[in-house]
Scaffold this active site. Structure first.
Site, short mmCIF file in Angstrom:
data_model
loop_
_atom_site.label_atom_id
_atom_site.label_comp_id
_atom_site.label_asym_id
_atom_site.label_seq_id
_atom_site.Cartn_x
_atom_site.Cartn_y
_atom_site.Cartn_z
N GLY A 10 93.07 20.34 80.54
CA GLY A 10 91.61 20.48 80.66
C GLY A 10 91.00 19.13 81.00
O GLY A 10 91.40 18.12 80.45
N ILE A 127 89.15 16.19 74.78
CA ILE A 127 87.90 16.18 74.00
C ILE A 127 88.18 16.60 72.56
O ILE A 127 87.42 16.29 71.68
CB ILE A 127 86.80 17.09 74.60
CG1 ILE A 127 87.20 18.55 74.61
CG2 ILE A 127 86.39 16.61 75.98
CD1 ILE A 127 86.02 19.50 74.78
N ASP A 128 89.31 17.29 72.33
CA ASP A 128 89.61 17.80 70.99
C ASP A 128 90.03 16.71 70.00
O ASP A 128 90.03 16.94 68.80
CB ASP A 128 90.74 18.84 71.06
CG ASP A 128 90.30 20.14 71.74
OD1 ASP A 128 89.12 20.24 72.10
OD2 ASP A 128 91.14 21.04 71.90
N ARG A 163 65.73 32.01 61.56
CA ARG A 163 66.98 32.71 61.89
C ARG A 163 68.18 31.83 61.58
O ARG A 163 68.05 30.61 61.51
CB ARG A 163 67.07 32.91 63.41
CG ARG A 163 66.24 33.95 63.99
CD ARG A 163 66.39 33.83 65.50
NE ARG A 163 65.62 34.84 66.17
CZ ARG A 163 65.14 34.71 67.39
NH1 ARG A 163 65.33 33.59 68.07
NH2 ARG A 163 64.47 35.69 67.94
N ARG A 172 90.62 23.89 69.53
CA ARG A 172 91.60 24.98 69.47
C ARG A 172 92.40 24.93 68.16
O ARG A 172 92.46 25.91 67.43
CB ARG A 172 92.52 24.81 70.68
CG ARG A 172 93.68 25.73 70.76
CD ARG A 172 94.42 25.47 72.05
NE ARG A 172 93.69 25.99 73.18
CZ ARG A 172 93.73 27.26 73.58
NH1 ARG A 172 94.46 28.13 72.93
NH2 ARG A 172 93.05 27.64 74.63
N HIS A 272 82.19 24.75 78.14
CA HIS A 272 82.57 23.64 79.02
C HIS A 272 81.49 22.60 79.23
O HIS A 272 81.77 21.54 79.80
CB HIS A 272 83.07 24.20 80.35
CG HIS A 272 84.36 24.95 80.20
ND1 HIS A 272 84.40 26.23 79.75
CD2 HIS A 272 85.64 24.55 80.36
CE1 HIS A 272 85.66 26.63 79.67
NE2 HIS A 272 86.43 25.63 80.03
N GLN A 274 80.58 20.83 77.01
CA GLN A 274 81.11 19.70 76.22
C GLN A 274 82.09 18.85 77.02
O GLN A 274 82.40 17.72 76.65
CB GLN A 274 81.86 20.24 74.99
CG GLN A 274 80.96 20.94 74.01
CD GLN A 274 81.76 21.88 73.11
OE1 GLN A 274 82.13 21.52 72.01
NE2 GLN A 274 82.04 23.08 73.57
O1 F6P Z 1 91.27 20.65 76.60
C1 F6P Z 1 91.07 21.22 75.38
C2 F6P Z 1 90.12 22.39 75.50
O2 F6P Z 1 88.85 21.94 75.85
C3 F6P Z 1 90.10 23.24 74.22
O3 F6P Z 1 89.19 22.80 73.29
C4 F6P Z 1 89.80 24.61 74.76
O4 F6P Z 1 90.34 25.61 73.93
C5 F6P Z 1 90.49 24.61 76.08
O5 F6P Z 1 90.56 23.28 76.52
C6 F6P Z 1 89.81 25.47 77.12
O6 F6P Z 1 90.57 25.46 78.26
P1 F6P Z 1 90.18 26.10 79.65
O7 F6P Z 1 89.13 25.23 80.26
O8 F6P Z 1 91.44 26.04 80.44
O9 F6P Z 1 89.68 27.47 79.38
#
Ligand code: F6P
Length: 342
Positions: A10, A127-128, A163, A172, A272, A274
């Protein structure tokens, strides 16, 4: 020396800053030249290259994404993948490869280096922030900044309507983004993959927040799981490293909270956002230093190593150390932020 560079997995803010650091120092100080491989491991696998010299890296420091492109291609799953990579590197006269990536990309680099004699140096990104052996990965600070700004904004709309607002962030296997942005944004509940949550307890926190005349913000990492359930999947699809697509726990939570508390709830999935856009100053600083140190390692032929942040120093560690174990949120840290729940 002719050096190959690729970015895999990613994308994340700061990848271009690494590439610029590598190329600027490599050309100016060491007289090396470079070849960019497109789309992660797909580039060396298929011999797909891009020009990578000083003009090519001009102006890219603040740019998000990666000028090399990225993919989740896994060469270890392809027929003849290793031989094809070796042949293409030889064809390009590449003597060393810098792989910029997360757990999966670096896992391949570790095996190529340790088992197949392909000289690789790794640079950690995600980013994780879930790679062990480095205090931080670049991209994380930017993601936390974006999530925190979103939480700040959601407080005012939540309170105008009294709310519940559920904010689903990425993460993840590890809840680093949730914990950091949730703490910085003053969330009332933070749910992470490392700690299964009790929906009754979540509803109790939500209710107590309303009793104090405030509207609750619930921050949930996409990989968080209820005590007696499983991760919520987007669909059943897998990438080539075998990861399922996540996202959906935020919607699930909002429905459960509404049903159980009678309070209206809405969900914002940051997704995304983020990962996109310009890197923060910290991520530019870290990514650039990683790039400078990665080309030093190549120049010294210190292969099989990954650059890592320890305190304020950049050190080298075996790539395999970073990929053998995920860096997850410590239960003590999670307990520490729990004082703000409810
Ligand atoms: O790179 C890590 C991440 O941003 C995770 O936090 C997320 O689950 C995953 O990539 C999403 O991946 P993709 O953009 O391939 O759907």
């Amino acid at each position: 020396m002719r050096v190959g560079v690729l970015t895999g997995g990613g994308d994340c803010p700061g990848l271009n800053a690494v590439i610029r650091g590598v190329v600027r120092k490599g050309v100016q100080e060491y007289g090396h030249d470079f070849v960019g491989f497109r789309d992660g491991w797909r580039g060396p696998l298929e011999g797909d290259t891009v020009r990578l010299d000083i003009p090519a890296v001009r102006g890219i420091l603040p740019r998000g994404g990666t000028i090399l492109g990225s993919s989740r291609t896994n060469p270890l799953k392809m027929e003849d993948g290793i031989r094809r990579i070796k042949d293409n590197l030889a064809k390009q006269e590449v003597e060393a490869l810098i792989a910029i990536g997360g757990e999966d990309t670096l896992g391949v680099a570790a095996r190529l280096s340790d088992e197949y004699g392909v000289p690789c140096v790794g640079v950690p990104k995600t980013i994780d922030n879930d790679l062990s052996a480095t205090d931080y990965t670049f991209g994380f600070d930017t993601a936390v900044g974006i999530a925190t700004e979103a939480i700040d904004r959601l407080h005012t709309t939540a309170e105008s309507h009294m709310r519940v607002l559920v904010v689903e962030v990425m993460g993840r296997h590890a809840g680093w983004i949730a914990v950091h942005s949730g703490l910085a944004g003053g969330a009332n509940v933070i749910l992470i993959p490392e700690h299964r949550f009790d929906i009754e307890q979540v509803c109790a926190w939500v209710t107590s927040r309303f009793k104090a005349s405030y509207a609750p913000i619930v921050v949930v990492a996409e990989g968080a799981m209820p005590k007696d359930g499983d991760v919520v999947l987007k669909d059943g699809s897998l990438d080539s490293f075998g990861h399922v697509r996540l996202s959906g726990v935020g919607e699930w939570l909002a429905k459960e909270i509404e049903k159980r508390t009678g309070k209206e709830a809405r969900t914002t999935v940051l997704g995304h956002v983020q990962r996109g856009g310009t890197p923060s100053a910290f991520d530019r600083w870290l990514a650039t230093r990683f790039g400078l140190h990665a080309i030093d390692a190549v120049h010294e032929r210190d292969f099989g190593k990954m650059v890592a942040l320890r305190g304020t120093d950049i050190v080298r560690v075996p790539i395999a150390d970073a990929t053998s174990r995920l860096k997850t949120v410590d239960p003590e840290l999670y307990a520490e932020v729990g004082v703000f729940f409810g």
